[in-house]
Design an enzyme around this catalytic site. Structure first.
Site, short mmCIF file in Angstrom:
data_model
loop_
_atom_site.label_atom_id
_atom_site.label_comp_id
_atom_site.label_asym_id
_atom_site.label_seq_id
_atom_site.Cartn_x
_atom_site.Cartn_y
_atom_site.Cartn_z
N HIS A 1 13.05 52.01 9.00
CA HIS A 1 11.98 52.82 8.41
C HIS A 1 10.64 52.57 9.11
O HIS A 1 9.57 52.59 8.49
CB HIS A 1 11.84 52.59 6.91
CG HIS A 1 11.28 53.77 6.17
ND1 HIS A 1 9.93 54.07 6.16
CD2 HIS A 1 11.88 54.74 5.45
CE1 HIS A 1 9.73 55.17 5.45
NE2 HIS A 1 10.90 55.60 5.00
N HIS B 1 13.88 60.13 -3.49
CA HIS B 1 14.29 58.82 -2.99
C HIS B 1 15.22 58.20 -4.02
O HIS B 1 14.87 58.13 -5.21
CB HIS B 1 13.07 57.91 -2.78
CG HIS B 1 12.12 58.42 -1.74
ND1 HIS B 1 11.21 59.43 -2.01
CD2 HIS B 1 11.96 58.10 -0.42
CE1 HIS B 1 10.51 59.69 -0.90
NE2 HIS B 1 10.95 58.90 0.06
N ASP C 1 16.12 59.99 0.30
CA ASP C 1 15.82 59.07 1.39
C ASP C 1 15.84 57.62 0.94
O ASP C 1 15.71 57.30 -0.25
CB ASP C 1 14.42 59.37 1.95
CG ASP C 1 14.40 60.61 2.84
OD1 ASP C 1 15.41 61.33 2.87
OD2 ASP C 1 13.36 60.85 3.48
N HIS D 1 18.51 57.87 8.62
CA HIS D 1 17.07 57.78 8.35
C HIS D 1 16.44 56.63 9.13
O HIS D 1 15.44 56.06 8.70
CB HIS D 1 16.84 57.61 6.85
CG HIS D 1 15.42 57.86 6.41
ND1 HIS D 1 14.63 58.88 6.92
CD2 HIS D 1 14.65 57.23 5.47
CE1 HIS D 1 13.45 58.85 6.34
NE2 HIS D 1 13.43 57.86 5.46
#
Length: 900
Positions: free
Chosen positions: A318, A410, A252, A314
């Site tokens: 965020h 990540h 991510d 994604h």
């Protein structure tokens, strides 16, 4: 001339600082600081540390939490983590502005010396310091260079702090057998206990961020444990839907300008697919009309696609999408979709909600864009844990418990880059399979197609070497062969074992000063950016060695640079403890130091590697190796005058690397196999006893040389084939008769007695026979053995080897040619011709066999048939080195004269 000198006692304390590498860290752009002052920078640093500490406290007790508490803690911690990254970016932007040097110095001073901070606190600034080091590295001003050195020293200190806590996990990560043992981390637990006193966990859970996190939680039907508020599981993808012992890797928050590429490289080595969930703001911009403006991250995303991985959505910013109205959710997802399309993404479209926070309305909004939500069930917590080994241990433990899963990493952290190989190596050793999402379903890879963790030269990410040879000493007796030894070793590494020329530093004679050697060791090999975990490092020294006895009675060995004085070893030479420090500072998984000089006073651990395991290749990839071999002991003179213009030790080493060191015939030469061949061989033919052992920090791993298959020209005997001279041939035969190591293909493991680095005898267990070979493989192995014997002028043994190859594979053209040439070499042309004919019958394109047949026919006086063979030879290789003389004879000139 001897390479060992003994000196009188003196008192010295020698310290070497090994500088690690630095890497740039990036973070999403945030608003710059309004004013750059010392006080502001210190305040921001303290705020960043406070968030770091809170996250650690919050995540420390997850194992004791119920599901609802875990979800709440993770939701809070993730928000604090993103605030922490924003502060990192603000600090970097602030102190790197022109005129902000005073603020930068204040920040460094705070990190280095604030007395109220714990050592482990400073790990919160590792990636910030890496970013600052990268920016300062190119400075041309003295103050900038000095500041870059200061930051690098800080990073070196942080590496030592990290190692302190990582060492508690060393046994777990180093040995597969301990994976079921509960981790005991006294140092780390003590640190977290101090943080709890500053930030009680109960108080953290009452933080306003906790209340926000609770808003995205809701109980499941039936009163079971809470979960993130969302729709029925069948509308989303979860790790529980995978088959047993299968995982899907996901990353991510990228792409990142450096770490994403490093992760791609790791995944390629392990042939592991992954899904990269990208943030739109890292890819570029999209205006109100939907026009895309690509940013630098778009090219990184394209490299992800080119590597065969999947790009996914994604969101753009965020944000906490459970708080967004559906139009805002759709806007964020659509903007990122536009950027992913611009990157070239095709096929299945996946979406992951930031923090996993989603609602029914939010999911419906992304589904309207034909996106499928993918969650995770194994969180690496790489965003919360600063210790890479701890991250790896957590992932492995969770997968072992759940037996399947979608793993969340990540690709924006250096720590993830360090942890990922540890995870993949052990998973592959345990037989796990990788899955990808393709065509609306999970597609699971076949384990047979997955690369082992270490396989041949390609198993290492890269290979590095420092090779030193000194003949022309100014203050010590000159040597005759050390320079030639070093050149031969360097050539062998590049030509036989795939070391890139730019990665092999060769220091000869006047180049090999003490400063140059230490610079190469500390700044080249101990540079964590240049030399990474999946690399190997080889160091070779040929020159004088000496020993000094301390007042305590302990002896210290030295290698002697070209500029060292004979009466001041501690200042002018390089001690074995210094080499040991360098070995520990090297990031590479496997390192081997070979010293063609005498040594003493190491007092180190003994080699414990045993390559007999059927899973050696995979198992060895997880184990750190720090090994050393020396040419002789402190009370011995190491012979410089050996065969072939080499020292006895280096000549034997080169013979081993040429294939004789592969004691079990598996195509790999381990450090232990190398010692098991070289040490007894040298001891049998010279008055010296080579020593071998493992340095501190080794975890039982083995440095590995993978033998490459010779090309056709090397395997085909002809008049150009080289042989050892008479002296070397006689010595090779003597070694094979006298050495205590088993012959290649021994039926079982055999113990070989050699000296340890501490001077005491030890037994090395040489590996058992490799798994059964197919007839084709066995024939090739027999042919290779015949070639080696031919080069040593052992014709009767070579004949038996070639005949064995042909008995296994009757139409083995290569072996038939080689057997024919063996007879031709001995003046038996009539016996040679049938084998040459068999060779060209089995493979009419084998040009050198046609040439050999023509030579043999000509020697027998059959010019007509010789002409036929030569014509075929010329048609196949018209530019061969002998083509001109053959062509001249066919035109009526003198007869060819084969160089036999």
């Amino acid at each position: 001339m001897a390479r060992c000198w003994r000196r009188t006692p003196a008192l010295a304390l020698v310290i070497v600082l090994s500088l690690g590498g630095c890497q740039r860290a990036e973070a999403p752009t945030t608003a710059p600081l309004p004013q750059v002052t010392e006080a502001t920078v210190v305040q921001q640093a303290d705020a960043l540390l406070a968030l770091h500490r809170k996250v650690l406290v919050l995540m420390a007790d997850l194992r004791e939490d119920n599901e609802a508490q875990r979800l709440q803690a993770q939701a809070i911690g993730l928000q604090w983590f993103h605030q922490q990254r924003g502060l990192q970016q603000q600090l970097a932007e602030a102190v790197l502005r022109p005129g902000s040097e005073v603020a930068l110095d204040a920040l460094l001073t705070r990190i280095e010396s604030e007395p109220t901070w714990f050592d482990a606190d400073r790990l919160a600034f590792k990636e910030l310091l890496q970013h600052l080091a990268q920016e300062q590295r190119g400075s041309q001003q003295l103050t900038g260079i000095q500041r870059a050195k200061r930051i690098q020293d800080d990073l070196t200190a942080l590496a030592e702090v990290e190692q302190t806590y990582a060492a508690e996990l060393g046994a777990v990560m180093g040995r597969l057998e301990t994976r079921g043992i509960e981790l005991k981390r006294e140092r780390w637990d003590d640190y977290v206990a101090k943080l709890r006193a500053l930030y009680p966990r109960e108080q953290l859970l009452r933080d306003p961020a906790a209340l926000l996190a609770l808003e995205v939680l809701a109980p499941l039907p039936g009163g079971s444990a809470p979960a993130l508020r969302g729709p029925a599981p069948e509308r989303e993808l979860f790790g529980a839907q995978l088959p047993p012992k299968t995982l899907l890797l996901s990353f991510d928050d990228g792409p990142h300008g450096r770490y994403t590429d490093q992760i791609l490289e790791i995944l390629q080595r392990h042939q592991a697919p992954a899904v990269f969930f990208q943030l739109g703001q890292n890819l570029g911009k999209v205006d109100a009309e939907g026009k895309v403006s690509p940013g630098p991250g778009l090219k990184v995303a394209q490299r992800v696609l080119a590597a065969g991985h999947q790009l996914a959505n994604h969101s753009f910013s965020h944000g906490l999408m459970s708080k967004f109205e559906p139009p805002k959710v759709r806007q964020e997802a659509a903007a990122t979709e536009a950027l992913l399309t611009a990157a070239g993404r095709q096929g299945d479209a996946l979406f992951r909600f930031p923090y996993g926070a989603r609602t029914e309305a939010g999911l419906s909004a992304v589904e309207a864009l034909k996106l499928r939500s993918m969650m995770w069930n194994v969180d690496s917590l790489d965003w919360a844990d600063p210790i890479p080994k701890s991250i790896a241990a957590r992932v492995l433990a969770e997968l072992n418990k759940r037996q399947r899963g979608i793993v969340l990493f990540h690709d924006i952290h250096a720590r993830t880059v360090e942890a990922l190989p540890l995870v993949l190596e052990q998973l592959q050793a345990d037989g796990w399979r990788f899955a990808r999402w393709q065509g609306g379903q999970f597609v699971v890879s076949d384990p047979a197609t997955q690369a082992p963790a270490l396989s041949g030269n390609s198993g290492y990410r890269d290979s590095h070497a420092l090779v030193i040879g000194i003949d022309d000493y100014a203050q010590w007796p000159k040597l005759a062969h050390a320079k030639r030894d070093a050149q031969a070793v360097a050539d062998t590494l590049k030509q036989q074992f795939g070391f890139k020329a730019e990665n092999v530093e060769l220091l000869l004679d006047g180049q090999a000063t003490r400063a140059a050697i230490l610079r190469a060791l500390n700044q080249r090999l101990a540079d964590a950016k240049r030399v990474q975990r999946d690399d190997r490092v080889f160091v070779f020294f040929a020159g004088h060695g000496s020993t000094r006895r301390l007042p305590s009675g302990r002896e210290v060995g030295y290698i002697v640079p070209v500029d060292a004085g004979p009466d001041d070893l501690q200042a002018g030479a390089i001690s074995m403890p210094q080499l040991q420090e360098v070995a520990e500072a090297i990031s590479a998984k496997h390192a081997l130091l070979v010293i063609d000089a005498c040594y003493s006073g190491l007092g180190l651990t003994r080699a414990g590697g045993n390559a007999a395991s059927q899973n050696f290749v995979r198992d060895n990839a997880r184990r750190v190796a720090r090994q050393m071999m020396t040419a002789g002991g402190a009370d011995q003179q190491v012979a410089d005058d050996g065969p072939g213009g080499h020292s006895v030790f280096t000549w034997t080493l080169l013979q081993a690397l040429g294939g004789k060191g592969d004691l079990n015939g598996d195509g790999l030469i381990t450090g232990t196999e190398l010692a098991a061949y070289v040490a007894p061989a040298v001891a049998a033919i010279a008055q010296q006893t080579p020593a071998f052992g493992s340095l501190p920090g080794s975890q039982g791993g083995e440095f590995v040389f993978a033998l490459r298959a010779p090309d056709a020209a090397e395997q085909t005997l002809s008049g150009d084939s080289r042989q050892l001279d008479a002296q070397a041939s006689a010595l090779a035969q003597k070694v094979d008769r006298l050495r205590s190591a088993p012959a290649a293909g021994a039926a079982s493991a055999v113990e070989v007695a050699v000296a340890g680095l501490d001077g005491k005898p030890q037994a090395l267990s040489t590996p058992a026979e490799a798994p059964a070979l197919s007839p084709r493989q066995a024939a090739q192995r027999a042919n290779d053995r015949g070639l080696q014997l031919y080069r040593e002028r052992r014709y009767a043994e070579a004949e038996a080897a070639f005949l064995q190859a042909l008995s296994l594979q009757p139409r083995f053209s290569l072996a038939a040619n080689n057997l024919g040439f063996l007879f031709y070499k001995q003046g038996q042309a009539a016996k040679a011709v049938p084998w040459f004919e068999q060779a060209v019958d089995a493979d009419p394109a084998r040009a050198l066999a046609w040439l050999n047949l023509g030579d043999a026919r000509l020697l027998m006086g059959d010019e007509a048939l010789a002409e036929v063979a030569y014509q075929r030879y010329l048609a196949l290789t018209p530019q061969h080195s002998r083509a001109a003389e053959v062509r001249a004879w066919l035109a009526g000139g003198p007869k060819p004269k084969p160089p036999v």
